[in-house]
Write an enzyme that holds these catalytic residues in place. Structure first.
Site, short mmCIF file in Angstrom:
data_model
loop_
_atom_site.label_atom_id
_atom_site.label_comp_id
_atom_site.label_asym_id
_atom_site.label_seq_id
_atom_site.Cartn_x
_atom_site.Cartn_y
_atom_site.Cartn_z
N SER A 26 5.84 -5.12 -1.18
CA SER A 26 5.81 -3.65 -1.85
C SER A 26 6.24 -2.64 -0.57
O SER A 26 7.48 -2.77 0.22
CB SER A 26 4.55 -3.23 -2.34
OG SER A 26 4.62 -2.05 -2.80
N ALA A 27 5.25 -2.26 0.10
CA ALA A 27 5.36 -1.33 1.25
C ALA A 27 5.95 -2.27 2.45
O ALA A 27 6.85 -1.49 3.20
CB ALA A 27 4.26 -0.58 1.82
N HIS A 40 8.76 -3.00 -7.32
CA HIS A 40 8.18 -2.75 -8.72
C HIS A 40 9.03 -2.08 -9.60
O HIS A 40 8.72 -1.15 -10.23
CB HIS A 40 7.16 -1.83 -8.19
CG HIS A 40 5.93 -2.04 -7.28
ND1 HIS A 40 5.21 -3.21 -7.60
CD2 HIS A 40 5.89 -1.57 -6.07
CE1 HIS A 40 4.39 -3.42 -6.43
NE2 HIS A 40 4.56 -2.48 -5.56
N GLU A 48 9.26 -6.97 -10.93
CA GLU A 48 7.79 -7.70 -10.71
C GLU A 48 7.78 -9.11 -10.59
O GLU A 48 8.47 -9.72 -11.61
CB GLU A 48 6.69 -7.15 -11.59
CG GLU A 48 6.26 -5.58 -11.47
CD GLU A 48 5.56 -5.27 -10.13
OE1 GLU A 48 6.47 -4.95 -9.04
OE2 GLU A 48 4.54 -5.07 -9.79
N GLY A 82 1.02 -1.06 -0.02
CA GLY A 82 0.15 0.06 -0.01
C GLY A 82 1.02 1.18 -0.06
O GLY A 82 1.83 1.51 -0.80
#
Length: 229
Positions: free
Chosen positions: A116-117, A153, A188, A84
């Site tokens: 991700s985060a 990413h 990715e 997020g």
């Protein structure tokens, strides 16, 4: 010994969330405490991730339902930190006194996974996130479970593109104008599996070191601080 599973992304095209992640192997039947603070809808996020973990045969419970989230993290068997907005995630954990509890637990052997985060949070700082600063944290220091930075990413420049903004490589070069730590540009579908001092890459990444050309890396051991061979 520190045990980490750090994904670039949680969902691949035309696939269920976390279908590509080795959750069953990494968590080995442990109950996982979920940190949902990178998104605003904690309950909805927990429901979606709970389904993904259930498909892997892993039980998930969210710390946002606990009366004392920091205490829940301190006593967890294992942790997953969802993706997020990294600034929102860090700000929430700072407000809950969750960073120290989480860092102490993982350094004592609690397994830490994230995407991700959640991967950004494992780094020394969040300075290589791609996210907008939608909230203002009390500093950028993160968990420091790694001694290098990750850029999840990671996107390669598109040949022939007329986009006039900075490429991801240019932004990382700017980071290295001010900072020393290597940066792993994690593409990715890829992830890092950390066990103690050993870092293994699944997928592909570019390793950026200050003053050197980026190094292309794929499946195998990763040594971000080592000079390029």
């Amino acid at each position: 010994m520190t045990e980490l599973l750090l994904l670039s992304n949680s969902t691949n095209p035309d696939a269920e969330p976390l279908a590509h992640a080795p959750l069953a192997e990494f968590y080995e039947g442990r109950t996982v405490h979920f940190v949902p603070y990178a998104l605003a809808d904690h309950a909805g996020y927990t429901a979606r991730l709970g389904e993904a973990f259930a498909r892997a045969g892993v039980s998930l419970r969210s710390v946002h339902t606990e009366p004392d989230p920091a205490a829940a993290l301190a006593s967890a068997e294992a942790v997953w930190v969802g993706g997020g907005n990294t600034f929102r995630l860090l700000t929430a954990l700072q407000a809950l006194d969750g960073l120290l509890a989480l860092r102490t637990a993982v350094q004592a052997g609690v397994r830490y996974g994230g995407a991700s985060a959640g991967t950004n949070l494992a780094c020394p700082t969040i300075r290589t996130t791609n996210d907008m600063p939608i909230v203002e944290p009390a500093g950028f220091d993160a968990l420091g479970l790694l001694d290098f930075q990750v850029n999840p990413h990671y996107l390669d420049p598109t040949p022939g593109s007329r986009h006039m903004g900075e490429t991801r490589a240019e932004r990382i070069a700017q980071f290295h104008e001010e900072n020393e730590a290597p940066v792993v540009g994690l593409r990715e579908g890829g992830w890092l599996r950390v066990s103690g001092d050993a870092v293994r890459l699944t997928g592909s990444a570019l390793v950026f070191r200050r003053g050197e050309e980026p190094e292309e890396c794929s499946d195998g051991l990763l040594t971000p601080w080592a000079p390029r061979a």
